[in-house]
Design an enzyme around this catalytic site. Structure first.
Site, PDB file in Angstrom:
ATOM      1  N   GLU A 283      44.504  29.642  35.138  1.00  0.00           N
ATOM      2  CA  GLU A 283      45.845  29.767  35.034  1.00  0.00           C
ATOM      3  C   GLU A 283      46.654  29.567  36.285  1.00  0.00           C
ATOM      4  O   GLU A 283      47.405  30.574  36.872  1.00  0.00           O
ATOM      5  CB  GLU A 283      46.355  31.078  34.423  1.00  0.00           C
TER       6      GLU A 283
ATOM      7  N   GLU B 228      40.897  31.390  26.472  1.00  0.00           N
ATOM      8  CA  GLU B 228      41.286  32.680  26.128  1.00  0.00           C
ATOM      9  C   GLU B 228      42.203  32.983  24.895  1.00  0.00           C
ATOM     10  O   GLU B 228      43.229  32.028  24.919  1.00  0.00           O
ATOM     11  CB  GLU B 228      42.160  33.354  27.197  1.00  0.00           C
TER      12      GLU B 228
HETATM   13  C1  BG6 Z   1      45.451  35.824  31.305  1.00  0.00           C
HETATM   14  C2  BG6 Z   1      44.492  35.973  32.360  1.00  0.00           C
HETATM   15  O1  BG6 Z   1      46.658  35.858  31.941  1.00  0.00           O
HETATM   16  O2  BG6 Z   1      45.865  36.906  30.261  1.00  0.00           O
HETATM   17  C3  BG6 Z   1      43.481  37.471  32.211  1.00  0.00           C
HETATM   18  O3  BG6 Z   1      43.601  35.018  32.494  1.00  0.00           O
HETATM   19  C4  BG6 Z   1      44.472  38.490  31.590  1.00  0.00           C
HETATM   20  O4  BG6 Z   1      43.171  37.616  33.354  1.00  0.00           O
HETATM   21  C5  BG6 Z   1      44.744  38.098  30.138  1.00  0.00           C
HETATM   22  O5  BG6 Z   1      43.848  39.635  31.479  1.00  0.00           O
HETATM   23  C6  BG6 Z   1      45.807  39.002  29.383  1.00  0.00           C
HETATM   24  O6  BG6 Z   1      47.016  39.429  30.287  1.00  0.00           O
HETATM   25  P1  BG6 Z   1      47.091  40.961  30.587  1.00  0.00           P
HETATM   26  O7  BG6 Z   1      48.346  40.827  31.306  1.00  0.00           O
HETATM   27  O8  BG6 Z   1      47.516  41.574  29.198  1.00  0.00           O
HETATM   28  O9  BG6 Z   1      45.963  41.413  30.902  1.00  0.00           O
END
Ligand code: BG6
Length: 478
Positions: free
Chosen positions: A170, A378
């Site tokens: 990201e 993800e």
């Molecule tokens: C992504 C990241 O942006 O989203 C993760 O790669 C992150 O590291 C995930 O934890 C979820 O976002 P958040 O802000 O809910 O933890």
């Protein structure tokens, strides 16, 4: 398109789950590890939810065997994790720390022993603090060399066993939050500096991919992009134009560069007019073109809806980091676009739109524009979970979320998208950078909270058993 029958997930599909070093490992100063920019940043009052940090996180550094055993019990096919640069090079460059290499060698071996494909993220935001202090981190072209050297070290040490690699996680987020919103280190708010740092990160990404080709010729590598597909708020052509501007500045700005080595035309003209355009030196475009990825890594959580925004309109807004629904502020780029709440979509308690169709739309756009395979690196639901009597967690809402997104994947595959794998975020609960420990994502509950680390016992949630079944059937019942 409505298909009469959906294609199955392909054989060998990478049913995975993901994490990142800072969010799970802990052991922040153990075995010679150097400090990362997050180790310092979290100590600035007010930067993270209730002042949480990853000093201990969920103690994966010490409990990785227990965690991998749970993955094996689930039948997980792939596990995506990141390497902490400052474990390998405590000072970012120079002397290698053998204990750091040992930890990841052991983790990789443990995964392979259980037939779990390791997917390694080279950079998930934890830049060595030493490089930030020495020359300003991503704002200095010296990082291209240092990052390349770090990557070569990883490719040489792990490339015999690791065949799937994610370069930058990201980039659009760590640059945007680090140099515009000041919510990530180094806590800067400056458009020009943001675009300059971003350009340097793109060059570093390309150079590392070039090195990868020589050292791991049989491997696959790509960046993971935070994909928030956009919609126009209405069919008013001005809103449609706002949406086009948003896609240009928030999606094409990164992905065109990864795949084609070139910035989008309208976006570049706009940035030049504002005085924000990055400095592109001779040889830069050539290097960018040489760093084409094998796949587009996609981190998908939500979509955005956009409408026109006048030149004196709204700018940078604020995030909901508390889980109090409805606290996200409107935001935009004056003269281009601003956000609008999408009345067709439900949101999570952190105001993230829940939109499985958006995932299909996003993958379709990538497929049409770039004709690359996609790895969903993800996708998942961050929610409050309740530990009930008997250590049970009934996270039906998470099952529902993942199931619908997997259905969208199946539809996208039927549309012709070349999807090679799907990693949920996350396997165990972990630290959410800005949202503490209460925003949980895992299949495995970790019993700790913001105030109390407790024993950090691991408990399988209902979703654990559900995903186990999905994997066993290769998603046939989705
Ligand atoms: C992504 C990241 O942006 O989203 C993760 O790669 C992150 O590291 C995930 O934890 C979820 O976002 P958040 O802000 O809910 O933890």
């Amino acid at each position: 398109m409505i298909h009469k029958k959906l294609d199955n997930f392909p054989e060998g599909f990478l049913w995975g789950s993901a994490s990142a070093a800072y969010q799970v490992e802990g052991a922040w100063d153990t075995d010679g590890k150097g400090k990362s920019i997050w180790d310092d940043f979290v100590r600035i009052p007010g930067k993270t939810f209730m002042g949480t940090n990853g000093d201990v996180a969920v103690d994966h550094y010490n409990r990785y065997k227990e965690d991998v055993a749970l993955m094996a019990e689930m039948g997980l096919k792939a596990y995506r994790f990141s390497i902490a640069w400052a474990r390998i090079f405590p000072e970012g460059t120079g002397k290698i720390c053998q204990e750091g290499l040992d930890f990841y060698n052991n983790l990789i071996d443990e995964l392979i022993k259980h037939d779990i494909e390791p997917i390694v993220t080279v950079y998930h935001w934890d830049l060595p603090q030493a490089l930030q202090d020495l020359y300003g981190g991503w704002e200095n072209r010296q990082i291209i060399e240092d990052f390349n050297n770090y990557c070569i070290t990883l490719f040489e040490n792990f490339g015999d066993r690791v065949k799937y690699w994610v370069s930058l996680n990201e980039q659009n987020i760590f640059i945007g939050l680090g140099y515009l919103r000041a919510m990530h280190p180094p806590g800067v708010t400056d458009y020009k500096r943001m675009y300059e740092a971003n350009h340097i990160a793109s060059l570093a990404n390309a150079k590392a991919i070039k090195s990868f080709r020589k050292i791991v010729p049989d491997g696959k590598i790509g960046p993971s992009f935070a994909l928030n597909p956009g919609y126009p708020a209405t069919c008013n052509p001005e809103d449609v134009l706002a949406f086009e501007d948003e896609e240009e500045l928030n999606a094409h700005w990164w992905m065109d560069v990864y795949v084609w080595g070139e910035y989008p035309i309208a976006g570049m003209k706009f940035l030049k007019e504002k005085g924000w355009a990055p400095t592109v030196l001779e040889g830069d475009t050539e290097l960018l073109k040489e760093g084409k990825p094998d796949f587009m890594g996609v981190n998908y959580y939500r979509t955005g809806t956009f409408e026109k925004n006048p030149l004196d309109g709204v700018g940078i807004g604020g995030f909901n980091t508390t889980g109090k629904k409805g606290t996200t502020q409107e935001e935009g780029v004056p003269g281009a676009y601003k956000t609008k709440r999408n009345e067709y979509l439900e949101t999570t308690n952190w105001d993230w739109e829940i939109d499985p169709t958006g995932l299909r739309i996003g993958m379709r756009r990538i497929t049409s524009r770039y004709k690359l395979p996609i790895l969903i690196s993800e996708n998942g639901l961050g929610e409050f979970d309740k530990l009930e009597e008997g250590n049970i967690i009934n996270d039906d809402y998470r099952i529902d979320y993942i199931e619908k997104h997997l259905r969208a994947c199946k539809e996208a595959i039927t549309d012709g998208v070349d999807l090679i794998g799907y990693c949920t975020w996350s396997f165990t609960d972990l630290l959410s950078w800005l949202n503490g420990y209460q925003k949980r994502y895992g299949f495995v509950y970790v019993d700790r909270d913001e105030q109390d680390e407790k024993e950090m016992a691991r408990y399988k949630k209902k979703s654990f058993y559900w995903y186990k079944d999905v994997i066993m059937n290769n998603g046939k019942d989705i």
